[in-house]
Design a protein around this motif. Structure first.
Motif, PDB file in Angstrom:
ATOM      1  N   GLY A  77      -9.965  -4.568  -2.368  1.00 59.84           N
ATOM      2  CA  GLY A  77      -9.578  -5.326  -1.191  1.00 59.84           C
ATOM      3  C   GLY A  77      -8.782  -4.468  -0.237  1.00 59.84           C
ATOM      4  N   MET A  78      -8.481  -5.022   0.933  1.00 59.70           N
ATOM      5  CA  MET A  78      -7.721  -4.300   1.942  1.00 59.70           C
ATOM      6  C   MET A  78      -6.280  -4.781   1.954  1.00 59.70           C
ATOM      7  N   ALA A  79      -5.411  -3.962   2.568  1.00 62.12           N
ATOM      8  CA  ALA A  79      -4.034  -4.359   2.850  1.00 62.12           C
ATOM      9  C   ALA A  79      -3.670  -3.815   4.225  1.00 62.12           C
ATOM     10  N   THR A  80      -2.719  -4.456   4.874  1.00 61.78           N
ATOM     11  CA  THR A  80      -2.303  -4.008   6.199  1.00 61.78           C
ATOM     12  C   THR A  80      -1.627  -2.642   6.114  1.00 61.78           C
ATOM     13  N   PHE A  81      -1.507  -1.989   7.262  1.00 57.87           N
ATOM     14  CA  PHE A  81      -0.808  -0.703   7.309  1.00 57.87           C
ATOM     15  C   PHE A  81       0.594  -0.840   6.722  1.00 57.87           C
ATOM     16  N   ALA A  82       1.307  -1.901   7.113  1.00 55.45           N
ATOM     17  CA  ALA A  82       2.694  -2.074   6.669  1.00 55.45           C
ATOM     18  C   ALA A  82       2.781  -2.268   5.161  1.00 55.45           C
ATOM     19  N   ALA A  83       1.891  -3.103   4.600  1.00 52.11           N
ATOM     20  CA  ALA A  83       1.913  -3.350   3.155  1.00 52.11           C
ATOM     21  C   ALA A  83       1.545  -2.094   2.378  1.00 52.11           C
ATOM     22  N   THR A  84       0.593  -1.330   2.889  1.00 50.14           N
ATOM     23  CA  THR A  84       0.156  -0.111   2.204  1.00 50.14           C
ATOM     24  C   THR A  84       1.262   0.930   2.187  1.00 50.14           C
ATOM     25  N   ALA A  85       2.015   1.034   3.278  1.00 45.36           N
ATOM     26  CA  ALA A  85       3.088   2.026   3.350  1.00 45.36           C
ATOM     27  C   ALA A  85       4.156   1.784   2.288  1.00 45.36           C
ATOM     28  N   LYS A  86       4.290   0.528   1.821  1.00 43.79           N
ATOM     29  CA  LYS A  86       5.283   0.199   0.805  1.00 43.79           C
ATOM     30  C   LYS A  86       4.752   0.389  -0.614  1.00 43.79           C
ATOM     31  N   LYS A  87       3.436   0.356  -0.779  1.00 42.70           N
ATOM     32  CA  LYS A  87       2.854   0.410  -2.123  1.00 42.70           C
ATOM     33  C   LYS A  87       1.743   1.455  -2.157  1.00 42.70           C
ATOM     34  N   ALA A  88       2.140   2.705  -2.044  1.00 45.91           N
ATOM     35  CA  ALA A  88       1.188   3.815  -1.968  1.00 45.91           C
ATOM     36  C   ALA A  88       0.338   3.938  -3.224  1.00 45.91           C
ATOM     37  N   VAL A  89       0.899   3.582  -4.371  1.00 49.22           N
ATOM     38  CA  VAL A  89       0.184   3.751  -5.636  1.00 49.22           C
ATOM     39  C   VAL A  89      -1.084   2.903  -5.685  1.00 49.22           C
ATOM     40  N   ALA A  90      -1.144   1.851  -4.857  1.00 50.63           N
ATOM     41  CA  ALA A  90      -2.316   0.977  -4.849  1.00 50.63           C
ATOM     42  C   ALA A  90      -3.501   1.578  -4.111  1.00 50.63           C
ATOM     43  N   THR A  91      -3.343   2.803  -3.549  1.00 45.39           N
ATOM     44  CA  THR A  91      -4.426   3.414  -2.769  1.00 45.39           C
ATOM     45  C   THR A  91      -5.113   4.571  -3.478  1.00 45.39           C
ATOM     46  N   VAL A  92      -4.797   4.814  -4.742  1.00 44.13           N
ATOM     47  CA  VAL A  92      -5.308   6.028  -5.384  1.00 44.13           C
ATOM     48  C   VAL A  92      -6.834   6.027  -5.527  1.00 44.13           C
ATOM     49  N   LEU A  93      -7.457   4.840  -5.479  1.00 43.84           N
ATOM     50  CA  LEU A  93      -8.924   4.768  -5.490  1.00 43.84           C
ATOM     51  C   LEU A  93      -9.439   4.189  -4.168  1.00 43.84           C
ATOM     52  N   SER A  94      -8.648   4.328  -3.126  1.00 43.52           N
ATOM     53  CA  SER A  94      -9.015   3.787  -1.820  1.00 43.52           C
ATOM     54  C   SER A  94     -10.343   4.337  -1.333  1.00 43.52           C
ATOM     55  N   GLY A  95     -10.550   5.648  -1.492  1.00 42.46           N
ATOM     56  CA  GLY A  95     -11.769   6.271  -0.988  1.00 42.46           C
ATOM     57  C   GLY A  95     -13.054   5.677  -1.546  1.00 42.46           C
ATOM     58  N   PRO A  96     -13.241   5.729  -2.872  1.00 45.93           N
ATOM     59  CA  PRO A  96     -14.512   5.239  -3.433  1.00 45.93           C
ATOM     60  C   PRO A  96     -14.628   3.729  -3.537  1.00 45.93           C
ATOM     61  N   ALA A  97     -13.541   2.975  -3.388  1.00 50.12           N
ATOM     62  CA  ALA A  97     -13.596   1.521  -3.593  1.00 50.12           C
ATOM     63  C   ALA A  97     -14.512   0.835  -2.586  1.00 50.12           C
ATOM     64  N   GLY A  98     -14.594   1.365  -1.362  1.00 44.58           N
ATOM     65  CA  GLY A  98     -15.445   0.743  -0.354  1.00 44.58           C
ATOM     66  C   GLY A  98     -16.907   0.718  -0.752  1.00 44.58           C
ATOM     67  N   GLY A  99     -17.355   1.780  -1.404  1.00 44.12           N
ATOM     68  CA  GLY A  99     -18.748   1.833  -1.842  1.00 44.12           C
ATOM     69  C   GLY A  99     -19.080   0.770  -2.863  1.00 44.12           C
ATOM     70  N   ILE A 100     -18.106   0.404  -3.707  1.00 44.82           N
ATOM     71  CA  ILE A 100     -18.339  -0.636  -4.708  1.00 44.82           C
ATOM     72  C   ILE A 100     -18.478  -1.994  -4.030  1.00 44.82           C
ATOM     73  N   THR A 101     -17.665  -2.234  -2.992  1.00 39.46           N
ATOM     74  CA  THR A 101     -17.772  -3.479  -2.237  1.00 39.46           C
ATOM     75  C   THR A 101     -19.153  -3.609  -1.607  1.00 39.46           C
ATOM     76  N   ALA A 102     -19.638  -2.513  -1.028  1.00 36.75           N
ATOM     77  CA  ALA A 102     -20.978  -2.535  -0.431  1.00 36.75           C
ATOM     78  C   ALA A 102     -22.047  -2.729  -1.498  1.00 36.75           C
ATOM     79  N   ALA A 103     -21.828  -2.164  -2.691  1.00 30.54           N
ATOM     80  CA  ALA A 103     -22.808  -2.292  -3.772  1.00 30.54           C
ATOM     81  C   ALA A 103     -22.934  -3.732  -4.241  1.00 30.54           C
ATOM     82  N   VAL A 104     -21.821  -4.472  -4.266  1.00 35.99           N
ATOM     83  CA  VAL A 104     -21.881  -5.886  -4.631  1.00 35.99           C
ATOM     84  C   VAL A 104     -22.765  -6.636  -3.644  1.00 35.99           C
ATOM     85  N   ASN A 105     -22.664  -6.288  -2.380  1.00 35.49           N
ATOM     86  CA  ASN A 105     -23.531  -6.893  -1.368  1.00 35.49           C
ATOM     87  C   ASN A 105     -24.988  -6.507  -1.599  1.00 35.49           C
ATOM     88  N   ALA A 106     -25.222  -5.279  -2.077  1.00 34.06           N
ATOM     89  CA  ALA A 106     -26.589  -4.830  -2.363  1.00 34.06           C
ATOM     90  C   ALA A 106     -27.225  -5.655  -3.473  1.00 34.06           C
TER      91      ALA A 106
END
Length: 686
Positions: free
Chosen positions: A249-278
């Motif tokens: 899922g996504m988070a706002t810029f402000a929320a992400t700046a406070k919880k950086a550890v939640a972004t460690v798989l930010s890059g590849p996670a988008g592809g999984i979201t698109a795959a569910v749509n596939a």
């Protein structure tokens, strides 16, 4: 001109952009070389591309970014100087972890070495305080001693402090007071509290997650602030600016700046979201996603249309106790380097040429052989149609680079190139096996969804070697992770650990525990601009047989009526049997943690389906060129993807070129174009 959504996935070599006109559902894409020194430079350039086409910056109402800034800082050990504060007498938790080495295959690895601690013992301070396992204060916080500890840390020039006190998830007030004192004594230092980052049971995992957050938070906060400034300078001032999270899922810029550890798989996670749509558009409910970019390859498993989500994972051997999509990453990409070592053995990876200098064929100063160079030498890539003709590849430079491997091995250049590709394919096959066959899944039931800049070049061979059902190549494979960002919703995860026997706790008490979490979740989504009708809440319980060291997460209904927990208990028994092969219905079951996920639904984008236009297959042929397959050189057709009509099919060997990617259809395989212009590849003719 309509309102636009802009999404960007920053990779090691290219930054991928997707632009969607919300009024017409028209999709356009772009690929821009990444700027590793400051990824926001390439993002600013990609946004400017849309503005230069006449779209007012004010019409960009939605922006989402998949970033690897935090991931790279963690993997490369380039986080900030971080200190750790723990309860007096417990400074050894970080070093001891759970045991001498982790669970799994590393138990048998005689060369295993723990990853270097992000906080050394010299920067670990003890805090005089104590809270019991029931949340009662046994010893008040000694503030004067704390201030002296902070004075010592100030002399060591720490930039961030992680605070992880014993049982702080039951009594967070001591950690909160420590933050106040840190702000008084060290006002410029970032602070991460375990009671806010991950308020759950299990001291080491809570500590490790909090330390990683502290290690990355100043870097990600600075990056997001810089990115926000660059977007503002381009005139993009929408409030809907998001960063992709590891949970899909996504988070706002402000929320992400406070919880950086939640972004460690930010890059590849988008592809999984698109795959569910596939899964919805193709009807294939079982997929293995195969995202091969310039520096790495990410694979994930989707079963019955749902991705695998775990509540705990590892990044580079470091434990993170946050919900994240189950992604397995290996160092295998288009820029992966090959070399012959001093013993005369061919080695492929893990080093990568990256974006700078890149493969030799990019003519940017690289002279070592990469996977991209090999694919060019083998004829899979063309010299003059890379990135839709926007970038010319130098085949002579690629051959010269591969010769550095071929000559020491006494091989022909084509044989050496095939050998290098074969080795990298095996490495990626092992990554696929690790998430499928090694977990009891039959790959014959799964399609391989190939995407990323290099994924469709290799997907056909990998699927064939693994005996998979076939391959799916989406319409925009080279920017597929960025496409997934268009389809994502805002998601926030909450947890609270409270140990209790499910047989003795009433449903009303469980509802009471969830009530405050639900209110917190709704308040956060409301602050982010979501109406109540745009939100939903998902609740679950972490449960275990009494005395076990692991839990199973069980979903529960929105309203627990009398007897509902007894039914949840029965469902837990069945889930335990399916997962571990046995059950113990006569043993007591404990509730360990209460989990809640809130979802802020972003209006969906309706990706179009297409009707046949009557375009003949021959009209899509761009050229013929020689290609090498299993030591045979064959003259093969090259099709232009944009000209392939719905319903057409063709046999391999062949290549399909498009702006963002190249797809190889191997000998014996057949490809057809479906109504969403996906390429559906069958391994053998029926």
């Amino acid at each position: 001109m309509g309102q636009y959504r802009v999404t960007v996935d920053t990779g090691g070599t290219f930054s991928d952009f997707v632009y969607v006109n919300e009024d017409t559902d028209e999709v356009t894409i772009a690929k821009i070389p990444s700027t590793p020194d400051d990824p926001s430079k390439a993002i600013r350039e990609g946004v400017q591309l849309l503005i230069d086409k006449g779209v007012p910056a004010s019409d960009i109402r939605y922006f989402c970014h998949g970033t690897t800034v935090g991931t790279n800082a963690l993997l490369e050990g380039k986080g900030v100087r971080t200190a750790l504060l723990v309860t007096e007498g417990f400074r050894g938790i970080y070093e001891v972890q759970e045991q001498s080495r982790p669970h799994g295959s590393v138990i048998f690895d005689i060369l295993y070495d723990r990853p270097k601690r992000l906080v050394p013992a010299s920067l670990t301070g003890e805090v005089s305080e104590r809270v019991s396992f029931k949340g009662d204060v046994l010893k008040e916080l000694d503030e004067e001693a704390l201030r002296q500890t902070l004075c010592d840390l100030a002399l060591r020039e720490v930039q961030s402090i992680a605070v992880c006190l014993l049982f702080s998830f039951l009594h967070p007030q001591h950690e909160q007071r420590i933050r106040e004192i840190i702000h008084e004594e060290l006002p410029d230092v970032s602070v991460s509290l375990s009671s806010e980052v991950i308020p759950q049971i299990r001291e080491y995992y809570r500590l490790s997650t909090t330390v990683i957050n502290a290690y990355l938070q100043p870097i990600l906060a600075h990056y997001i602030a810089n990115l926000d400034e660059r977007l503002a300078s381009a005139g993009v001032n929408t409030k809907q600016k998001y960063i992709m999270q590891s949970n899909g899922g996504m988070a706002t810029f402000a929320a992400t700046a406070k919880k950086a550890v939640a972004t460690v798989l930010s890059g590849p996670a988008g592809g999984i979201t698109a795959a569910v749509n596939a899964c919805k558009t193709t009807g294939a409910q079982n997929l293995v996603t195969f995202d091969m970019g310039g520096t790495s390859c990410d694979v994930a498993l989707i079963r019955h249309g749902e991705p695998s989500i775990s509540n705990r994972g590892k990044i580079d051997g470091r434990d993170i106790a946050l919900p994240m999509i189950g992604i397995n990453t290996v160092s295998a990409g288009g820029g992966t380097l090959a070399r012959v070592d001093r013993f005369g053995t061919l080695e492929v990876g893990p080093e990568s040429a990256g974006a700078v200098p890149g493969p030799a064929c990019y003519s940017r100063g690289g002279d070592q052989p990469t996977i991209t160079d090999c694919n060019l030498v083998l004829g899979y890539l063309g010299e003059d149609n890379f990135l839709g003709g926007g970038m010319r590849l130098d085949k002579a430079a690629a051959i010269q680079a591969v010769e550095k491997v071929a000559k020491p091995l006494g091989m022909d250049v084509l044989d050496a190139a095939e050998g290098i590709v074969r080795i990298i394919n095996v490495k990626m096959q092992e990554a696929v096996k690790a998430i499928s066959t090694m977990r009891g899944h039959n790959l014959q039931e799964f399609m391989l969804l190939g995407f990323g800049g290099a994924g469709p070049l290799h997907a056909g061979r990998i699927a064939e070697d693994l005996g998979m059902a076939g391959v799916i190549v989406p319409l925009y494979p080279g920017v597929y992770s960025a496409m997934g960002l268009v389809m994502s919703d805002v998601k926030h995860d909450y947890i609270r650990s409270r140990l209790s026997d499910i047989a003795s706790v009433p449903e009303s008490e469980v509802e009471a525990q969830f009530a405050s979490l639900v209110q917190e979740a709704r308040d956060e989504l409301k602050a982010e601009g979501f109406e109540a009708s745009q939100t939903s809440i998902e609740r679950s319980l972490d449960m275990r047989y009494a005395g076990q060291g692991y839990e199973i997460t069980m979903p529960i209904p929105d309203d627990l009526t009398e007897g509902a927990l007894a039914r949840v208990r029965s469902e837990f028994d069945e889930s335990h049997r399916q997962t571990f092969g046995h059950t113990a219905p006569d043993q007591p079951v404990e509730i360990v943690s209460y989990r809640l996920r809130s979802v802020g639904r972003v209006p969906p984008v309706n990706l179009p389906s297409f009707e046949p236009q009557g375009i003949a297959l021959e009209d899509a042929i761009r050229e013929h060129r020689p290609m090498r397959f299993d030591k045979q050189t064959l003259n093969c057709p090259v099709y232009q993807r944009e000209k392939l009509d719905v319903g057409v099919s063709f046999k391999g060997p062949a290549v399909v070129d498009q702006l963002d990617c190249t797809t190889v259809i191997f000998p014996g395989q057949t490809a057809r174009v479906d109504s969403h212009k996906n390429l559906i590849v069958t391994i053998k003719e029926a």
